[in-house]
Design a protein around this motif. Structure first.
Motif, PDB file in Angstrom:
ATOM      1  N   TRP A  80      19.163  -6.382 -23.625  1.00 16.45           N
ATOM      2  CA  TRP A  80      20.283  -7.132 -24.203  1.00 16.45           C
ATOM      3  C   TRP A  80      21.414  -6.184 -24.564  1.00 16.45           C
ATOM      4  CZ3 TRP A  80      21.453  -5.576 -29.183  1.00 16.45           C
ATOM      5  CH2 TRP A  80      20.438  -4.906 -29.878  1.00 16.45           C
ATOM      6  N   SER A  81      22.597  -6.742 -24.706  1.00 11.83           N
ATOM      7  CA  SER A  81      23.730  -5.989 -25.228  1.00 11.83           C
ATOM      8  C   SER A  81      24.676  -6.972 -25.883  1.00 11.83           C
ATOM      9  CB  SER A  81      24.425  -5.241 -24.082  1.00 11.83           C
ATOM     10  OG  SER A  81      25.356  -4.320 -24.589  1.00 11.83           O
ATOM     11  N   LYS A  82      24.997  -6.723 -27.144  1.00  8.32           N
ATOM     12  CA  LYS A  82      25.905  -7.570 -27.938  1.00  8.32           C
ATOM     13  C   LYS A  82      25.427  -9.027 -28.029  1.00  8.32           C
ATOM     14  CE  LYS A  82      28.857  -4.037 -27.976  1.00  8.32           C
ATOM     15  NZ  LYS A  82      27.886  -2.928 -27.846  1.00  8.32           N
ATOM     16  N   LEU A 101      12.701  -4.738 -27.060  1.00 10.72           N
ATOM     17  CA  LEU A 101      12.257  -3.509 -27.710  1.00 10.72           C
ATOM     18  C   LEU A 101      11.859  -3.765 -29.167  1.00 10.72           C
ATOM     19  CD1 LEU A 101      11.882  -0.469 -27.796  1.00 10.72           C
ATOM     20  CD2 LEU A 101      14.367  -0.198 -27.855  1.00 10.72           C
ATOM     21  N   GLU A 102      12.567  -4.648 -29.840  1.00  9.28           N
ATOM     22  CA  GLU A 102      12.265  -4.943 -31.254  1.00  9.28           C
ATOM     23  C   GLU A 102      10.991  -5.759 -31.417  1.00  9.28           C
ATOM     24  OE1 GLU A 102      15.185  -5.428 -29.853  1.00  9.28           O
ATOM     25  OE2 GLU A 102      16.050  -3.604 -30.692  1.00  9.28           O
ATOM     26  N   SER A 147      15.016   3.619 -26.126  1.00 10.15           N
ATOM     27  CA  SER A 147      15.555   2.739 -25.080  1.00 10.15           C
ATOM     28  C   SER A 147      15.233   3.302 -23.698  1.00 10.15           C
ATOM     29  CB  SER A 147      17.075   2.597 -25.212  1.00 10.15           C
ATOM     30  OG  SER A 147      17.399   2.032 -26.449  1.00 10.15           O
ATOM     31  N   SER A 174      27.696   1.018 -23.946  1.00 12.85           N
ATOM     32  CA  SER A 174      26.518   0.436 -24.582  1.00 12.85           C
ATOM     33  C   SER A 174      25.248   1.181 -24.173  1.00 12.85           C
ATOM     34  CB  SER A 174      26.395  -1.042 -24.198  1.00 12.85           C
ATOM     35  OG  SER A 174      26.120  -1.149 -22.811  1.00 12.85           O
ATOM     36  N   THR A 175      24.223   1.037 -24.971  1.00  9.08           N
ATOM     37  CA  THR A 175      22.923   1.632 -24.646  1.00  9.08           C
ATOM     38  C   THR A 175      22.397   1.037 -23.348  1.00  9.08           C
ATOM     39  OG1 THR A 175      22.509   1.683 -27.006  1.00  9.08           O
ATOM     40  CG2 THR A 175      20.621   2.078 -25.587  1.00  9.08           C
ATOM     41  N   PHE A 176      22.623  -0.250 -23.188  1.00 12.41           N
ATOM     42  CA  PHE A 176      22.152  -0.921 -21.984  1.00 12.41           C
ATOM     43  C   PHE A 176      22.753  -0.268 -20.732  1.00 12.41           C
ATOM     44  CE2 PHE A 176      22.555  -4.499 -18.878  1.00 12.41           C
ATOM     45  CZ  PHE A 176      21.207  -4.562 -18.559  1.00 12.41           C
ATOM     46  N   GLU A 180      19.736   2.357 -20.168  1.00 12.83           N
ATOM     47  CA  GLU A 180      18.669   1.528 -19.614  1.00 12.83           C
ATOM     48  C   GLU A 180      18.833   1.235 -18.121  1.00 12.83           C
ATOM     49  OE1 GLU A 180      17.188  -0.525 -23.755  1.00 12.83           O
ATOM     50  OE2 GLU A 180      18.778  -1.530 -22.677  1.00 12.83           O
TER      51      GLU A 180
HETATM   52  O1  N1C Z   1      24.130  -0.654 -27.184  1.00 10.65           O
HETATM   53  P1  N1C Z   1      23.452  -1.920 -26.752  1.00 10.65           P
HETATM   54  O2  N1C Z   1      23.752  -3.116 -27.679  1.00 10.65           O
HETATM   55  O3  N1C Z   1      23.717  -2.313 -25.325  1.00 10.65           O
HETATM   56  O4  N1C Z   1      21.866  -1.731 -26.923  1.00 10.65           O
HETATM   57  C1  N1C Z   1      20.946  -2.727 -26.612  1.00 10.65           C
HETATM   58  C2  N1C Z   1      19.883  -2.277 -25.646  1.00 10.65           C
HETATM   59  C3  N1C Z   1      18.712  -3.249 -25.662  1.00 10.65           C
HETATM   60  O5  N1C Z   1      18.386  -3.642 -24.333  1.00 10.65           O
HETATM   61  C4  N1C Z   1      17.585  -2.511 -26.363  1.00 10.65           C
HETATM   62  O6  N1C Z   1      16.487  -2.280 -25.492  1.00 10.65           O
HETATM   63  O7  N1C Z   1      19.367  -1.011 -26.051  1.00 10.65           O
HETATM   64  C5  N1C Z   1      18.157  -1.152 -26.783  1.00 10.65           C
HETATM   65  N1  N1C Z   1      18.506  -1.047 -28.252  1.00 10.65           N
HETATM   66  C6  N1C Z   1      17.755  -1.661 -29.227  1.00 10.65           C
HETATM   67  O8  N1C Z   1      16.694  -2.225 -28.968  1.00 10.65           O
HETATM   68  C7  N1C Z   1      18.267  -1.644 -30.564  1.00 10.65           C
HETATM   69  N2  N1C Z   1      17.822  -2.212 -31.719  1.00 10.65           N
HETATM   70  C8  N1C Z   1      18.713  -1.956 -32.655  1.00 10.65           C
HETATM   71  C9  N1C Z   1      19.638  -0.345 -28.608  1.00 10.65           C
HETATM   72  N3  N1C Z   1      20.133  -0.335 -29.851  1.00 10.65           N
HETATM   73  C10 N1C Z   1      19.449  -1.004 -30.831  1.00 10.65           C
HETATM   74  N4  N1C Z   1      19.704  -1.209 -32.145  1.00 10.65           N
HETATM   75  C11 N1C Z   1      20.909  -0.839 -32.878  1.00 10.65           C
HETATM   76  O9  N1C Z   1      21.968  -1.685 -32.370  1.00 10.65           O
HETATM   77  C12 N1C Z   1      21.347   0.588 -32.651  1.00 10.65           C
HETATM   78  O10 N1C Z   1      21.765   1.106 -33.896  1.00 10.65           O
HETATM   79  C13 N1C Z   1      22.515   0.507 -31.692  1.00 10.65           C
HETATM   80  O11 N1C Z   1      23.562   1.403 -32.001  1.00 10.65           O
HETATM   81  C14 N1C Z   1      23.016  -0.924 -31.770  1.00 10.65           C
HETATM   82  C15 N1C Z   1      23.294  -1.372 -30.332  1.00 10.65           C
HETATM   83  O12 N1C Z   1      23.642  -2.728 -30.193  1.00 10.65           O
HETATM   84  P2  N1C Z   1      24.575  -3.269 -29.014  1.00 10.65           P
HETATM   85  O13 N1C Z   1      25.843  -2.468 -28.918  1.00 10.65           O
HETATM   86  O14 N1C Z   1      24.710  -4.750 -29.202  1.00 10.65           O
END
Ligand code: N1C
Length: 247
Positions: A80-82, A101-102, A147, A174-176, A180
């Motif tokens: 997921w993202s946002k 992941l959570e 991640s 984004s982390t995604f 990922e």
């Molecule tokens: O940066 P994002 O989303 O794209 O990250 C989401 C992505 C998911 O697929 C998860 O697998 O990355 C993983 N992830 C988490 O599971 C997670 N839980 C809490 C990444 N970040 C996560 N957080 C916190 O939310 C963390 O502090 C990070 O900075 C945010 C990212 O949220 P985003 O921008 O909506």
């Protein structure tokens, strides 16, 4: 009155910073079966305790990540993202069908928490005592590391819920996007389905430019699908029995 109020404020601030993280960590850990939670805490802590909180490398969490593994259910992974709230409301109701992941032990234990260490100290600090903006802060390095491990575990058909109410649902920062997607390997991962979640009428459609970038990032062979789905449809799907893709 002013002095008393001042003392109360100071006491609350100190409590927020020094309230121990460990009891929360252990209690959450114990909700999962088969883990030595005290040992998990030890491997977690060694990643950041006594370190400058702005210079915790992602590798510092390697032993902690190794203490749990994601290999049990690699077919149901949900990225997921946002879309933090909508995706977790959904997977909460669809336990056993999709796993974020959570929903796994490592993500669950640390979700929503902030922590860091300090040079020359053996204490875990909390909240605003921890610098948040540096790239290698204790919290972000953990999410980056975990991640990566989560994406490495993905196989078969994976799903990602992205936000269709913003202009760039696939944000390169984004982390995604950064971590990922780059780690989905063919033929281990066969397909990625983007569920573009929209409030009512979609601001952003599957034809969005950032989603074109996402397709380019995928390794050749990984099949790509995209679906625009309203939030109410997602809710409807979460109450449906079975795991079939209701959208
Ligand atoms: O940066 P994002 O989303 O794209 O990250 C989401 C992505 C998911 O697929 C998860 O697998 O990355 C993983 N992830 C988490 O599971 C997670 N839980 C809490 C990444 N970040 C996560 N957080 C916190 O939310 C963390 O502090 C990070 O900075 C945010 C990212 O949220 P985003 O921008 O909506």
């Amino acid at each position: 009155v002013v002095v008393v109020a001042g003392l109360i404020v100071v006491a609350v601030l100190l409590a927020v910073i020094f309230w121990p993280l460990k009891p929360t960590f252990i209690a959450r850990c114990k909700e999962f079966k088969g883990y030595d939670c005290e040992k998990m805490w030890g491997t977690f802590e060694q990643a950041y305790v006594g370190r400058d909180p702005r210079t915790v490398p992602t590798e510092a969490y390697d032993p902690f990540i190794a203490a749990a593994d994601f290999s049990a259910d690699p077919n149901k992974l949900m990225f997921w993202s946002k879309t933090n709230k909508v995706v977790h409301d959904f997977t909460e109701k669809k336990k056993g069908c999709f796993l974020t992941l959570e929903d796994t032990v490592l993500g669950y234990m640390l979700n929503g928490l902030t922590w860091c260490g300090k040079e020359g100290s053996t204490i875990t600090f909390r909240s605003f005592a921890c610098p948040g903006m540096e790239e290698k802060n204790a919290v972000d390095s953990f999410w980056n590391r975990v991640s990566a491990a989560f994406a490495d575990a993905a196989c078969g058909d994976v799903t990602a819920m992205l936000n269709g109410d913003i202009a760039t649902p696939f944000n390169p920062n984004s982390t995604f996007a950064k971590i990922e997607v780059k780690r989905f390997n063919y033929p281990r991962v066969k397909s990625l389905t983007v569920v573009l979640v929209t409030e009512k009428s979609a601001v952003t459609k599957c034809t969005n430019a950032s989603l074109k970038d996402l397709q380019k990032e995928l390794k050749p062979g990984i099949q790509y699908n995209c679906k625009e789905v309203t939030e109410s449809k997602i809710q409807e799907c979460s109450s449906n029995p079975g795991c079939g893709a209701c959208w």
